[in-house]
Write a protein that holds these residues in place. Structure first.
Motif, PDB file in Angstrom:
ATOM      1  N   GLN A 102      51.242  27.597  74.136  1.00 12.34           N
ATOM      2  CA  GLN A 102      51.711  26.369  74.754  1.00 12.34           C
ATOM      3  C   GLN A 102      52.250  25.404  73.695  1.00 12.34           C
ATOM      4  O   GLN A 102      53.262  24.751  73.899  1.00 12.34           O
ATOM      5  CB  GLN A 102      50.537  25.722  75.521  1.00 12.34           C
ATOM      6  CG  GLN A 102      50.948  24.565  76.419  1.00 12.34           C
ATOM      7  CD  GLN A 102      51.885  25.036  77.524  1.00 12.34           C
ATOM      8  OE1 GLN A 102      51.768  26.164  78.008  1.00 12.34           O
ATOM      9  NE2 GLN A 102      52.825  24.184  77.894  1.00 12.34           N
ATOM     10  N   LEU A 123      41.246  15.626  76.043  1.00 11.89           N
ATOM     11  CA  LEU A 123      40.486  16.833  75.702  1.00 11.89           C
ATOM     12  C   LEU A 123      40.001  17.560  76.959  1.00 11.89           C
ATOM     13  O   LEU A 123      40.031  18.787  77.035  1.00 11.89           O
ATOM     14  CB  LEU A 123      39.306  16.462  74.790  1.00 11.89           C
ATOM     15  CG  LEU A 123      39.721  16.090  73.356  1.00 11.89           C
ATOM     16  CD1 LEU A 123      38.546  15.496  72.588  1.00 11.89           C
ATOM     17  CD2 LEU A 123      40.275  17.315  72.632  1.00 11.89           C
ATOM     18  N   VAL A 124      39.577  16.770  77.977  1.00 10.08           N
ATOM     19  CA  VAL A 124      39.126  17.401  79.224  1.00 10.08           C
ATOM     20  C   VAL A 124      40.303  18.104  79.900  1.00 10.08           C
ATOM     21  O   VAL A 124      40.187  19.238  80.377  1.00 10.08           O
ATOM     22  CB  VAL A 124      38.513  16.352  80.171  1.00 10.08           C
ATOM     23  CG1 VAL A 124      38.446  16.894  81.580  1.00 10.08           C
ATOM     24  CG2 VAL A 124      37.131  15.970  79.699  1.00 10.08           C
ATOM     25  N   ARG A 125      41.448  17.406  79.941  1.00  5.46           N
ATOM     26  CA  ARG A 125      42.628  17.999  80.572  1.00  5.46           C
ATOM     27  C   ARG A 125      42.990  19.322  79.907  1.00  5.46           C
ATOM     28  O   ARG A 125      43.244  20.323  80.576  1.00  5.46           O
ATOM     29  CB  ARG A 125      43.813  17.047  80.440  1.00  5.46           C
ATOM     30  CG  ARG A 125      43.938  16.045  81.562  1.00  5.46           C
ATOM     31  CD  ARG A 125      45.335  15.462  81.604  1.00  5.46           C
ATOM     32  NE  ARG A 125      45.742  14.863  80.340  1.00  5.46           N
ATOM     33  CZ  ARG A 125      45.456  13.606  79.969  1.00  5.46           C
ATOM     34  NH1 ARG A 125      44.744  12.841  80.782  1.00  5.46           N
ATOM     35  NH2 ARG A 125      45.851  13.138  78.818  1.00  5.46           N
ATOM     36  N   TYR A 169      36.274  21.230  68.976  1.00  5.22           N
ATOM     37  CA  TYR A 169      37.318  21.808  69.824  1.00  5.22           C
ATOM     38  C   TYR A 169      38.170  22.727  68.981  1.00  5.22           C
ATOM     39  O   TYR A 169      38.411  22.463  67.808  1.00  5.22           O
ATOM     40  CB  TYR A 169      38.197  20.701  70.414  1.00  5.22           C
ATOM     41  CG  TYR A 169      37.414  19.760  71.324  1.00  5.22           C
ATOM     42  CD1 TYR A 169      37.325  20.038  72.690  1.00  5.22           C
ATOM     43  CD2 TYR A 169      36.777  18.644  70.811  1.00  5.22           C
ATOM     44  CE1 TYR A 169      36.610  19.198  73.517  1.00  5.22           C
ATOM     45  CE2 TYR A 169      36.054  17.800  71.635  1.00  5.22           C
ATOM     46  CZ  TYR A 169      35.971  18.078  72.992  1.00  5.22           C
ATOM     47  OH  TYR A 169      35.260  17.269  73.814  1.00  5.22           O
ATOM     48  N   TYR A 196      39.450  11.474  74.781  1.00 13.47           N
ATOM     49  CA  TYR A 196      38.495  12.323  75.519  1.00 13.47           C
ATOM     50  C   TYR A 196      39.032  12.786  76.873  1.00 13.47           C
ATOM     51  O   TYR A 196      38.729  13.880  77.328  1.00 13.47           O
ATOM     52  CB  TYR A 196      37.142  11.626  75.630  1.00 13.47           C
ATOM     53  CG  TYR A 196      36.484  11.588  74.271  1.00 13.47           C
ATOM     54  CD1 TYR A 196      35.854  12.723  73.774  1.00 13.47           C
ATOM     55  CD2 TYR A 196      36.573  10.478  73.458  1.00 13.47           C
ATOM     56  CE1 TYR A 196      35.308  12.734  72.509  1.00 13.47           C
ATOM     57  CE2 TYR A 196      36.034  10.467  72.190  1.00 13.47           C
ATOM     58  CZ  TYR A 196      35.399  11.604  71.719  1.00 13.47           C
ATOM     59  OH  TYR A 196      34.878  11.638  70.475  1.00 13.47           O
ATOM     60  N   ALA A 197      39.838  11.926  77.511  1.00 11.88           N
ATOM     61  CA  ALA A 197      40.459  12.358  78.753  1.00 11.88           C
ATOM     62  C   ALA A 197      41.429  13.502  78.478  1.00 11.88           C
ATOM     63  O   ALA A 197      41.469  14.496  79.211  1.00 11.88           O
ATOM     64  CB  ALA A 197      41.192  11.197  79.433  1.00 11.88           C
ATOM     65  N   GLN A 249      41.091  21.278  78.217  1.00  9.91           N
ATOM     66  CA  GLN A 249      40.081  22.303  78.496  1.00  9.91           C
ATOM     67  C   GLN A 249      40.307  22.929  79.866  1.00  9.91           C
ATOM     68  O   GLN A 249      40.209  24.135  80.053  1.00  9.91           O
ATOM     69  CB  GLN A 249      38.687  21.676  78.491  1.00  9.91           C
ATOM     70  CG  GLN A 249      38.116  21.472  77.107  1.00  9.91           C
ATOM     71  CD  GLN A 249      36.702  20.922  77.202  1.00  9.91           C
ATOM     72  OE1 GLN A 249      35.771  21.674  77.406  1.00  9.91           O
ATOM     73  NE2 GLN A 249      36.580  19.610  77.080  1.00  9.91           N
ATOM     74  N   HIS A 250      40.625  22.047  80.866  1.00  6.53           N
ATOM     75  CA  HIS A 250      40.871  22.565  82.214  1.00  6.53           C
ATOM     76  C   HIS A 250      42.028  23.544  82.233  1.00  6.53           C
ATOM     77  O   HIS A 250      42.042  24.487  82.997  1.00  6.53           O
ATOM     78  CB  HIS A 250      41.172  21.402  83.171  1.00  6.53           C
ATOM     79  CG  HIS A 250      39.940  20.691  83.615  1.00  6.53           C
ATOM     80  ND1 HIS A 250      39.960  19.700  84.551  1.00  6.53           N
ATOM     81  CD2 HIS A 250      38.647  20.829  83.244  1.00  6.53           C
ATOM     82  CE1 HIS A 250      38.729  19.255  84.739  1.00  6.53           C
ATOM     83  NE2 HIS A 250      37.917  19.922  83.949  1.00  6.53           N
ATOM     84  N   LYS A 251      42.993  23.292  81.359  1.00  5.79           N
ATOM     85  CA  LYS A 251      44.146  24.186  81.317  1.00  5.79           C
ATOM     86  C   LYS A 251      43.866  25.414  80.455  1.00  5.79           C
ATOM     87  O   LYS A 251      44.739  26.262  80.297  1.00  5.79           O
ATOM     88  CB  LYS A 251      45.359  23.444  80.760  1.00  5.79           C
ATOM     89  CG  LYS A 251      45.914  22.438  81.743  1.00  5.79           C
ATOM     90  CD  LYS A 251      46.977  21.589  81.082  1.00  5.79           C
ATOM     91  CE  LYS A 251      47.441  20.508  82.035  1.00  5.79           C
ATOM     92  NZ  LYS A 251      48.088  19.402  81.306  1.00  5.79           N
ATOM     93  N   ALA A 252      42.658  25.454  79.900  1.00  3.71           N
ATOM     94  CA  ALA A 252      42.241  26.592  79.070  1.00  3.71           C
ATOM     95  C   ALA A 252      43.083  26.720  77.805  1.00  3.71           C
ATOM     96  O   ALA A 252      43.292  27.816  77.292  1.00  3.71           O
ATOM     97  CB  ALA A 252      42.277  27.895  79.873  1.00  3.71           C
ATOM     98  N   TRP A 253      43.611  25.600  77.305  1.00  5.92           N
ATOM     99  CA  TRP A 253      44.383  25.644  76.066  1.00  5.92           C
ATOM    100  C   TRP A 253      43.474  25.385  74.869  1.00  5.92           C
ATOM    101  O   TRP A 253      43.799  25.724  73.741  1.00  5.92           O
ATOM    102  CB  TRP A 253      45.511  24.602  76.088  1.00  5.92           C
ATOM    103  CG  TRP A 253      46.567  24.960  77.114  1.00  5.92           C
ATOM    104  CD1 TRP A 253      46.743  26.185  77.693  1.00  5.92           C
ATOM    105  CD2 TRP A 253      47.565  24.108  77.652  1.00  5.92           C
ATOM    106  NE1 TRP A 253      47.774  26.157  78.573  1.00  5.92           N
ATOM    107  CE2 TRP A 253      48.322  24.893  78.574  1.00  5.92           C
ATOM    108  CE3 TRP A 253      47.912  22.779  77.465  1.00  5.92           C
ATOM    109  CZ2 TRP A 253      49.381  24.369  79.298  1.00  5.92           C
ATOM    110  CZ3 TRP A 253      48.981  22.279  78.178  1.00  5.92           C
ATOM    111  CH2 TRP A 253      49.718  23.060  79.089  1.00  5.92           C
TER     112      TRP A 253
END
Lengths: 894, 121
Positions: free
Chosen positions: B93, B59-61, B84, B56-57, B63-67
């Protein structure tokens, strides 16, 4: 924050920004994001359980397996939160909440700490505001770096007359200069209350200054109402016009917006108000500290051409020209400037230094201000040391708390961070209070008219001061917080948890840190105290200076008279006035002078008749035009010869009284009385010699001075000087009655004690001495508090030990002596260190001292004794407590 | 986050996990957290001892990178779950990272199979 550590590729700046924004936003949407995550994790577990059950496991086993596979739920949440948010900020919020809670719990500690910090930080902000206004901030003019003053820079012994130039010289220079955009000036010999404002009732005395027509333009001052002077108003026989100062407009005309174009009566002549200056322009604050100027009129050049040197000159350097170029030009042009075009035989041989306006206004104060700044800096250091000590003492009671936290997994860094957060909370609270204190102080100073310091009116806490506040707040928090934070976080965990509290002595290293802190505190206080002592002693020496006159029981009053420009009539008026005033009961004697000592001054030339002097041998001589009896009334001492008499009339031989300096220089080894002198071209018989009088400054050397009789010379105004045992207020009405009976137009001027003139002259020094002394006292009190805290704490810690000793036969005296000895040992080391530092520091303030050597033994010994006594007192209280410990009670503790 | 050597090891693992997630999504299309975790476990044949929670960490990372993007939806077995899927940037990427890992693993393979070849000594 690289989260793709193995990938070295550069990520776009936009991407970084977006990630930061995500993180910041997530901070504010914490709850929403948390519930989202909870839901997601719940669904995850359900998927897992379902799958496990499909494999044939029992529901309990399926759940158990799912949980194992998942790992720690809390841990996963925590990691997800870390990844999405700003963990630092989260921790900060936690720490803040915790710090506030723990400080609230320990109220008395918090209050004392915050108060000490408020005083320390407040004093720093206030002094910084003064320093900022006088030294750092530019002058309140347009492009102030182009503005210069033209005049003698150092060693000016002739007072105002040698700092000024004639009208012809001014005009010639203004016409010839190539490096100045503008040259301007003002008439430097205007007295205060020199104009009478007519209207209903009695005329009101007000202060006017005559300025060159381009004065305000040169300084870039725009009127807040109306306009500046036009050429018709400035030129010969110009239309009478005046510009009001903002405060005068507000006070006298109730801020009348319709004032422009109105006519007011000045000295019985109608004058049109053409403008009102902005509030930001205060002539006195910049040019004549302590003076309040009410209005401005154009200086009538034609009338002052024959009055010699009267204009104080200023200029604005052209864009692109340098100070050095201007100085070169001044060096070339000034010696050639005419004194008076129609009198080419007068060759004044002018010189001038080009001085930045800022240096002219506040340059002399630079050193004093830096000393003041250092003093408050020392105070802040002492405050920090004191707080470190307080925090360490508090640490002792919190050892278990931190041991527990560390047992629960808090790292050393985490604990230090928590402790530093507390320090920041304390220092910020102190800073907020301190800002309040500083605000009150600066507003008081800004409205304090009696201190002759420049720019005092514009002292305020501005943006720069606020930034400074932030800086010292942070620095303070770090300074006093770091040592305790290090100490506390390094505590041996096991030991602390086992520790039962009181009775068991603390580690020696802990004690040593506290002792070092107290010693440095005492040393710092010692430096402050010695510095303040030296300045205080200098101030006392200044007060002790033989002024050459006796200001106590003397008051002066500006008188008005109408002699129709007839010398005989003038003499008759003054003789009569003096006789009538002396007849008033309570008046011991009276006299008249045009200028008072330490007030306005002017200078002429004097030489022995018939002697040729080399250049530089003669000196500008202060001249005072006085009545018979004036010297006695003001308390000047006639050394040989006689005072003037009314018989020294307009038609009799010219006479002069000189001071000892003149007598010694012009007639060395001979009695000056009976010699012929040449005074401004005319012969005069020296009839008396008086002791030197401090005419220009209290602290400087007495210059050359001469006194001429009112009956033979044109005086420049008249001050009635009265010696009386009565308070001036009591006499005021009867004296005023007498003056009115002679001249109904006599305005209601103030009867001012001469002591006030002396006080005004020493006010800058008094101001600094008061402040530095205040800081020194503060420093000593804080240091004593520090000593008290440490000794008192160690007594508490050793209660059991002391109890045992007493049980074993130690007497109360023995215990008491032991504690006091401890105190004195700390104080002694601090004082020795402080004395050594003081020797160095006193060299730095040597130029501020007066009649006091930087290593003045009396001051050093006195201050050291004082500090020792304070330490003794601070140690005595806990010592007494120690000696009263009941052995049985102490042993039963725990 | 990334000063000490211990941290950089975690970073390396994180980088690896991120790539695994991207690859999984690329192959499977839209998928929820549990599905991704299970798939990684299966493919690795349980050689990766992954706490499923750590996903889950990552997945958040990502998402923040918009990948990747996330969306709540309904799973095959009618359960509400957060799904997701890869974005265009994520696909790019993945290509880059895959190539990089390929090169790195080739290199490491050669390094580790290197034999003593005489040399000058």
């Amino acid at each position: 924050m690289s989260s793709l550590g193995s990938d070295p590729r550069l990520r776009s700046r936009f991407g970084t920004m977006r990630r930061v924004l995500f993180r910041v936003f997530s901070l504010f949407r914490k709850d929403a994001l948390d519930s989202d995550l909870n839901e997601e994790l719940a669904s995850h577990l359900e998927f897992a359980i379902e799958e496990n059950m499909a494999r044939g496991l029992s529901p309990e086993e399926a759940r158990r397996q799912a949980m194992i596979r998942f790992g720690g739920v809390m841990q996963a949440k925590e990691r997800q939160r870390d990844a999405r948010g700003l963990p630092d900020l989260d921790i900060l919020m936690q720490d803040l909440t915790y710090a506030l809670r723990s400080l609230r719990r320990d109220k008395s500690f918090t209050i004392i700490a915050v108060l000490i910090l408020a005083i320390g930080i407040g004093a720093n902000i206030a002094v910084f505001s003064v320093v900022n206004t006088l030294l750092l901030r530019p002058l309140p003019f347009k492009d102030p770096n182009q503005l210069v003053r033209l005049g003698p820079i150092t060693g000016n012994k002739g007072g105002m007359s040698t700092a000024t130039y004639s009208a012809d010289a001014y005009e010639a220079f203004a016409a010839q200069t190539r490096t100045f955009q503008d040259v301007t000036g003002y008439f430097a010999f205007s007295d205060r209350d020199n104009v009478r404002l007519g209207g209903e009732g009695l005329p009101v005395p007000i202060s006017s200054i005559m300025v060159a027509g381009n004065f305000f333009q040169t300084f870039g001052v725009d009127p807040s109402l109306g306009r500046l002077f036009t050429s018709e108003e400035v030129g010969k026989n110009g239309r009478p016009a005046t510009i009001l100062s903002y405060s005068f407009w507000k006070r006298q005309f109730a801020s009348d917006p319709e004032i422009i174009g109105k006519s007011i009566t000045l000295d019985n002549h109608p004058v049109t108000v053409v403008g009102v200056l902005p509030e930001s322009f205060d002539f006195g604050a910049v040019f004549e500290p302590g003076a309040k100027i009410d209005l401005f009129t154009p200086v009538p050049m034609e009338e002052i051409r024959d009055e010699g040197n009267t204009l104080a000159l200023f200029g604005r350097i052209k864009h692109g020209a340098t100070m050095a170029q201007s100085q070169d030009e001044v060096n070339t042009l000034f010696p050639q400037l005419p004194g008076r075009v129609t009198h080419p035989e007068w060759k004044p041989g002018y010189t001038a230094g080009v001085q930045m306006m800022k240096d002219y206004v506040s340059g002399k104060l630079r050193r004093s201000l830096i000393v003041l700044w250092s003093a408050v800096g020392l105070i802040l250091l002492i405050v920090c040391v004191n707080l470190s000590n307080l925090l360490l003492a508090r640490a002792a009671t919190r050892r278990k708390e931190f041991a527990l936290r560390s047992a629960l997994g808090a790292g050393r860094g985490r604990i230090m961070r928590q402790l530093l957060t507390e320090s920041f909370v304390l220092s910020s609270t102190g800073a907020v209070l301190g800002l309040g204190l500083a605000y009150a102080t600066t507003s008081y100073l800004a409205h304090e008219g009696s201190v002759a310091l420049p720019l005092l009116n514009s002292i305020r806490i501005d943006g720069t001061a606020l930034i400074w506040t932030l800086f010292i707040t942070a620095a303070t928090a770090l300074l006093f917080g770091l040592v305790p934070a290090f100490k506390m976080s390094a505590k041996n965990l096991q030991e602390a948890l086992k520790d039962t509290g009181q009775g068991v002595s603390e580690g020696r290293s802990h004690d040593r840190v506290r002792s070092v802190l107290v010693i440095s505190e005492v040393a710092l206080a010692c430096v402050l105290l010695v510095g303040a002592g030296l300045l205080l002693r200098s101030f006392l020496q200044v007060l002790d200076v033989d002024l050459g006159f006796n200001p106590s029981h003397v008051a002066a009053l500006k008188v008005d008279y109408d002699d129709g420009r007839n010398a005989d009539k003038k003499v008759a008026i003054f003789e009569e006035m003096q006789r009538r005033v002396e007849a008033i009961p309570g008046v011991e004697s009276a006299g008249i002078t045009d200028n008072l000592p330490l007030d306005r001054n002017r200078s002429w030339g004097i030489q022995a008749k018939g002697v040729d002097y080399h250049k530089g041998e003669l000196q500008a001589t202060f001249v005072y035009i006085v009545s018979p009896g004036y010297l006695k009334s003001i308390g000047m001492r006639i050394r040989s010869g006689r005072d003037f008499t009314w018989a020294d009339g307009p038609k009799s031989r010219n006479v002069v009284i000189v001071n000892q300096t003149v007598a010694r220089k012009l007639w060395p080894g001979r009695d000056a009385v009976g010699q012929m002198a040449t005074v401004s071209g005319d012969d005069a018989l020296v009839v008396g010699v008086i002791d030197d009088v401090q005419t220009d400054t209290v602290e400087g050397e007495a210059g050359w001075q001469m006194y001429l009789p009112l009956s033979q010379q044109g005086n420049d105004g008249a001050q009635l000087v009265v010696r009386t045992k009565l308070p001036p207020d009591v006499l005021a009405s009867s004296v005023m009655g007498t003056l009115r009976s002679m001249n109904p137009a006599q305005p209601a001027t103030e009867f001012k004690p001469l002591q006030g003139v002396v006080d005004h002259a020493v006010s800058p020094r008094r101001f600094f001495v008061l402040l530095v002394t205040f800081f020194a006292v503060l420093g000593v009190v804080l240091a004593s508090l520090g000593i008290y805290g440490v000794i008192s704490y160690s007594v508490t810690q050793r209660t059991k030990e002391i109890g045992i000793r007493m049980a074993l036969g130690a007497t109360a005296e023995r215990v008491q002596l032991g504690v006091i000895g401890n105190t004195l040992r700390l104080a002694f080391i601090g004082i020795v260190a402080g004395t050594i530092a003081s020797f160095a520091a006193s060299k730095l303030i040597a130029s501020l001292l007066f009649g006091t050597a930087p290593s003045d033994p009396i001051t050093f010994i006195g201050m050291v004794l004082l500090l020792g006594l304070m330490a003794l007192f601070a140690g005595y209280i806990p010592a007494r407590r120690a000696s009263r410990i009941e052995p049985m009670v102490a042993l039963r503790l725990n | 986050m990334g000063e000490s050597s211990a941290d950089s090891k975690i970073d390396l693992l994180q980088g690896t996990l991120d790539l695994m997630v991207l690859q999984t999504l690329s192959v499977m299309g839209s998928q929820h957290g549990y599905g991704i975790a299970r798939r990684i476990e299966q493919v690795s044949g349980d050689t990766v001892l992954l706490n499923q929670g750590t996903i889950y960490a990552a997945l958040v990372r990502l998402q923040h990178k918009a990948w990747i993007v996330a969306e709540w939806g309904i799973s095959d077995n009618n359960r509400k779950a957060k799904f997701y899927s890869l974005t265009r940037a994520g696909k790019k990427q993945l290509l880059k990272d895959a190539a990089y890992w390929q090169r790195l693993s080739d290199l490491m393979g050669r390094m580790l199979t290197m034999e003593a070849e005489g040399g000058d000594r």
